[in-house]
Design an enzyme around this catalytic site. Sequence first.
Site, PDB file in Angstrom:
ATOM      1  N   HIS A   1     -37.201 -85.027 -77.092  1.00 26.29           N
ATOM      2  CA  HIS A   1     -36.738 -85.965 -78.110  1.00 26.29           C
ATOM      3  C   HIS A   1     -36.300 -87.293 -77.511  1.00 26.29           C
ATOM      4  CE1 HIS A   1     -36.948 -82.554 -80.780  1.00 26.29           C
ATOM      5  NE2 HIS A   1     -36.111 -81.890 -80.008  1.00 26.29           N
TER       6      HIS A   1
ATOM      7  N   ARG B   1     -27.269-101.150 -82.602  1.00 23.29           N
ATOM      8  CA  ARG B   1     -27.223-101.815 -81.292  1.00 23.29           C
ATOM      9  C   ARG B   1     -28.632-102.273 -80.949  1.00 23.29           C
ATOM     10  NH1 ARG B   1     -29.670 -97.892 -78.200  1.00 23.29           N
ATOM     11  NH2 ARG B   1     -29.289 -95.733 -78.810  1.00 23.29           N
TER      12      ARG B   1
END
Length: 665
Positions: free
Chosen positions: A235, A292
């Site tokens: 992942h 972010r």
Amino acid sequence: MFTKLLIANRGEIACRVAATARRMGIRTVAVYSEADAGAKHVAVCDEAILIGPAAARDSYLRGQKIIEVAKATGAQAIHPGYGFLSENAEFADAVHAAGLVFVGPPAASMRAMGSKSAAKQLMESANVPLVPGYHGDEQDPAFLREQADRIGYPVLLKASAGGGGKGMRVVERSKDFEGALASCKREAISSFGDDKVLVEKYLIRPRHIEIQVFADSLGNCVYLHERDCSVQRRHQKVLEEAPAPGMPPERRAAMGEAAVNAARAVGYVGAGTVEFIANQDGSFYFMEMNTRLQVEHPVTEMITGTDLVEWQLRVAFGEALPKQQHELGIHGHAIEARVYAENPEKGFLPSIGTLRHMDVPRAVAFELGSDGANPAAVRVDSGVREGDAISPFYDPMIAKLIVWGADRTQALARMSQALSEFRIVGLATNIAFLKRLVEGEAFATADLDTGLIERHGATLFPPAAPAPLGALALAVFALRENAANDPDPWSQASGWRMNGDYRRVLSWSDEFGAYRVGLTYRRDGLEIDLDGQTQRVERVGGAGDDLALRLGETAVQGVVRRDGDVFHVFTGGGHFTLTYNDPMAHAGEVETLGGRLTAPMPGKVVAVLVQAGATVVKGEPLVIMEAMKMEHTIAAPGDGVVEDVLYEVGDQVADGAPLLAFKAA
């Protein structure tokens, strides 16, 4: 504009921010841990302040200490980079309370999107399509298992406060749920301080598409198109590209508008990424929003001709976005490869050591064209240099390699060539794996989904092969020329004889065994022989360790990097490690482990699943270790008995340390 900026991070993102700030006339302050005293980001900033020991919790996660350093040095703003405190709402609040500017979104936006489950509830109320799942607060294991059974397997367990692939597990069967949940929660609490998880349906062959959004404090918000981040392992992203292959304009607009709506819904300001999971039929579902800048932001910069860090600084200062939506076109194609210190052949285990040699591709200096028409063809963003160490304390990324092409075909060719020029000695890397991945049929033809690596394991992880004669010839020539260049004439080994030929036998070895390579010096040249095959060999080009040979009728090119008696030969896309030795002197040196299972790398024991005397079967998990915030399970190599358990939960163990005494049945 600010005159001084503190960078509350390390590695390549700290170097990246420092480069942009310098171009804008802003002085920078670096913070560093004891482990990073000699790090590249410390050297490139104008000032550097020690903030604590190596462990992140004692240094880079000390928000109040970082704020104190900012105020003491006269910095007016703090850029958090990504990771560490970049999505910490409490830190953002504390920065503002101290009278400083946080280069990022408002804390309220972070809180709204910081919890995956809360964000999904917010998106659901905004009619954004969601993957079927459970995103609530109830965390009783039995209840969560009931939800998984209801949703239907396979399901994905995901840390609610997570990111970067940590705290995620795919569960294929109901009976495996309890163990996977416990492991997921342990990793989540270690990485994020929060073990809350959500449960989602795991889609088959999905693509991971994300949209880069940017908003200012004046009400403007745009999307800078999409990135395809489908190629992943555990992942975690491996390759990223922009734009996404096969993306129709109408779907791009739909996803972009959905991402902008999501950002507006939480009053977003600054750089953010809205991530979607997409089916092969084009339908897409909201996954999460990263509040972010993302690691893969360079591919967006390459195709849009923008500097997103500069945008961050300008927006944080209160300026309007430099471009509006109609000005953000797509120019060419960009691909990013993450170069890691890890061993793909051993389950991508992180590798620790010193970068004894590091050759990076020939790169154009980082420059972004004003209109995106002339971006750098090859770009390397790195936070390390030759001679630096990759430690167990932080993420083992060595560099980001980014290439641009007029189209995807050209970008693929440039990435393949650039990976051939990326050579590292001192620790294991994923460079050869990345080259196989980029050149493989699936990626080359854009047959993309998040399971690509697992689906093509046979070709991406081919069996290791013995060194070919060409690699041995390169090593022999490197050894011979090193000796010939010795300033001591009595130490030179040119092989010259007044009368007749001279033959010497050189002994080499690797993991496959020993090679006895004959080298015959004749009046009219050299001959090399191995296993009864003899061929003429001569150097026809290259300079220094860059060798071009003619071996019989074959041209052989490569680079040899010597590290003591170990010769690292890079040729034909392969990396061959050959030790020069006297076979008799090393006879009998191979030791066995005596039935003891060993630690694959330095780390901490987080679970011991068996007791001394237990009878186990092949593949049964015995011990779970944690290293670099990832869990690694040590399983029984065969049926047998665990005679002794040598460590307890919480113990730190060294690389190669025996963990259990095991007796095969």
